[in-house]
Design a protein around this motif. Structure first.
Motif, PDB file in Angstrom:
ATOM      1  N   CYS A  11      -3.419  -1.347  79.248  1.00  0.00           N
ATOM      2  CA  CYS A  11      -3.073  -1.070  77.790  1.00  0.00           C
ATOM      3  C   CYS A  11      -1.642  -0.508  77.797  1.00  0.00           C
ATOM      4  CB  CYS A  11      -4.195  -0.186  77.320  1.00  0.00           C
ATOM      5  SG  CYS A  11      -3.687   0.412  75.593  1.00  0.00           S
ATOM      6  N   ILE A  12      -0.840  -1.288  77.232  1.00  0.00           N
ATOM      7  CA  ILE A  12       0.616  -0.820  77.065  1.00  0.00           C
ATOM      8  C   ILE A  12       0.813  -0.138  75.766  1.00  0.00           C
ATOM      9  CG2 ILE A  12       3.126  -1.505  77.131  1.00  0.00           C
ATOM     10  CD1 ILE A  12       2.327  -3.558  79.229  1.00  0.00           C
ATOM     11  N   VAL A  13       1.210   1.102  75.726  1.00  0.00           N
ATOM     12  CA  VAL A  13       1.618   1.697  74.595  1.00  0.00           C
ATOM     13  C   VAL A  13       2.893   1.982  74.101  1.00  0.00           C
ATOM     14  CG1 VAL A  13       0.912   3.969  73.192  1.00  0.00           C
ATOM     15  CG2 VAL A  13      -0.831   2.904  74.870  1.00  0.00           C
ATOM     16  N   PRO A  14       3.659   1.505  73.385  1.00  0.00           N
ATOM     17  CA  PRO A  14       5.164   1.601  72.950  1.00  0.00           C
ATOM     18  C   PRO A  14       4.975   2.802  72.044  1.00  0.00           C
ATOM     19  CG  PRO A  14       4.121  -0.262  71.834  1.00  0.00           C
ATOM     20  CD  PRO A  14       3.167   0.005  72.703  1.00  0.00           C
ATOM     21  N   ILE A  15       6.129   3.740  72.598  1.00  0.00           N
ATOM     22  CA  ILE A  15       6.258   4.890  71.739  1.00  0.00           C
ATOM     23  C   ILE A  15       7.407   5.008  71.079  1.00  0.00           C
ATOM     24  CG2 ILE A  15       6.291   7.557  72.269  1.00  0.00           C
ATOM     25  CD1 ILE A  15       4.659   7.061  74.875  1.00  0.00           C
ATOM     26  N   GLY A  16       7.403   5.527  69.620  1.00  0.00           N
ATOM     27  CA  GLY A  16       8.689   5.700  69.159  1.00  0.00           C
ATOM     28  C   GLY A  16       9.101   4.386  68.384  1.00  0.00           C
ATOM     29  N   THR A  17       8.286   3.407  68.042  1.00  0.00           N
ATOM     30  CA  THR A  17       8.715   2.429  67.353  1.00  0.00           C
ATOM     31  C   THR A  17       8.897   2.433  65.773  1.00  0.00           C
ATOM     32  OG1 THR A  17       6.376   1.471  67.045  1.00  0.00           O
ATOM     33  CG2 THR A  17       7.571   0.879  69.123  1.00  0.00           C
ATOM     34  N   SER A  19       6.295   2.599  63.868  1.00  0.00           N
ATOM     35  CA  SER A  19       5.190   2.237  63.076  1.00  0.00           C
ATOM     36  C   SER A  19       3.949   2.415  63.745  1.00  0.00           C
ATOM     37  CB  SER A  19       5.091   0.610  63.015  1.00  0.00           C
ATOM     38  OG  SER A  19       4.120   0.218  62.603  1.00  0.00           O
ATOM     39  N   ALA A  20       2.906   2.568  63.268  1.00  0.00           N
ATOM     40  CA  ALA A  20       1.522   2.783  63.839  1.00  0.00           C
ATOM     41  C   ALA A  20       0.899   1.700  64.370  1.00  0.00           C
ATOM     42  CB  ALA A  20       0.467   3.519  62.772  1.00  0.00           C
ATOM     43  N   SER A  21       1.596   0.504  63.944  1.00  0.00           N
ATOM     44  CA  SER A  21       1.198  -0.867  64.494  1.00  0.00           C
ATOM     45  C   SER A  21       1.507  -1.159  65.897  1.00  0.00           C
ATOM     46  CB  SER A  21       1.390  -1.772  63.407  1.00  0.00           C
ATOM     47  OG  SER A  21       1.144  -3.094  64.021  1.00  0.00           O
ATOM     48  N   GLU A  25       4.469  -6.029  69.511  1.00  0.00           N
ATOM     49  CA  GLU A  25       4.651  -5.650  70.925  1.00  0.00           C
ATOM     50  C   GLU A  25       3.360  -6.480  71.735  1.00  0.00           C
ATOM     51  OE1 GLU A  25       6.738  -2.792  68.790  1.00  0.00           O
ATOM     52  OE2 GLU A  25       4.752  -3.162  68.713  1.00  0.00           O
ATOM     53  N   VAL A  26       2.342  -6.197  71.317  1.00  0.00           N
ATOM     54  CA  VAL A  26       1.315  -7.226  71.865  1.00  0.00           C
ATOM     55  C   VAL A  26       1.426  -8.633  71.843  1.00  0.00           C
ATOM     56  CG1 VAL A  26      -1.157  -7.503  71.638  1.00  0.00           C
ATOM     57  CG2 VAL A  26      -0.569  -5.215  71.524  1.00  0.00           C
ATOM     58  N   THR A  27       1.988  -9.106  70.722  1.00  0.00           N
ATOM     59  CA  THR A  27       2.267 -10.517  70.510  1.00  0.00           C
ATOM     60  C   THR A  27       3.524 -10.750  71.374  1.00  0.00           C
ATOM     61  OG1 THR A  27       1.817 -10.521  68.167  1.00  0.00           O
ATOM     62  CG2 THR A  27       2.950 -12.293  68.822  1.00  0.00           C
ATOM     63  N   LEU A  28       4.262 -10.113  71.748  1.00  0.00           N
ATOM     64  CA  LEU A  28       5.515 -10.600  72.699  1.00  0.00           C
ATOM     65  C   LEU A  28       4.812 -10.617  74.294  1.00  0.00           C
ATOM     66  CD1 LEU A  28       8.542  -8.261  71.452  1.00  0.00           C
ATOM     67  CD2 LEU A  28       8.513 -10.736  71.673  1.00  0.00           C
ATOM     68  N   ILE A  29       4.098  -9.656  74.581  1.00  0.00           N
ATOM     69  CA  ILE A  29       3.486  -9.458  75.966  1.00  0.00           C
ATOM     70  C   ILE A  29       2.629 -10.645  76.169  1.00  0.00           C
ATOM     71  CG2 ILE A  29       1.912  -8.301  77.291  1.00  0.00           C
ATOM     72  CD1 ILE A  29       3.129  -5.663  76.040  1.00  0.00           C
TER      73      ILE A  29
END
Length: 108
Positions: A11-17, A19-21, A25-29
């Motif tokens: 589970c990769i969690v981008p921080i500081g984007t 947006s809560a969504s 990022e999940v689509t890119l990965i």
């Protein structure tokens, strides 16, 4: 070099984007993983991704996922990774689910 095969739940969690969504990022990965499978089995689920294959390839792919998101402007990323290995038999994640489903049928 590690010769083990593994099943990693990531589970990769981008921080500081801003947006809560995290669906962008999940689509890119997910696109990256599907276009560069390198012999891995990849399964997207509601709270992460399961990656199955050689330990070194799986861990390298997780690092590449971080690099990809950083390249797309994500400054900070936190990953939760649960990795399982076994030496007594070869097992896929679908096998693990199938066993439980079969046992559930017997309970009815």
């Amino acid at each position: 070099m590690v010769s083990l095969n593994c099943i990693a739940d990531v589970c990769i969690v981008p921080i500081g984007t801003g947006s809560a969504s995290v669906s962008d990022e999940v689509t890119l990965i997910t696109k990256f993983l599907r276009e560069n499978p390198e012999g891995l089995t990849v399964t997207l689920h509601s709270a992460g991704t399961t990656i199955e294959g050689n330990w070194d390839v799986v861990m390298g792919k997780i690092g590449q996922m971080h690099e990809l998101l950083h390249h797309h402007g994500v400054v900070r990323i936190q990953s939760d990774i649960r990795v399982g290995t076994r030496t007594d038999k070869s097992q896929k994640s679908i096998d693990k689910v199938r066993i439980v489903e079969e046992k559930l049928k017997k309970l009815v």
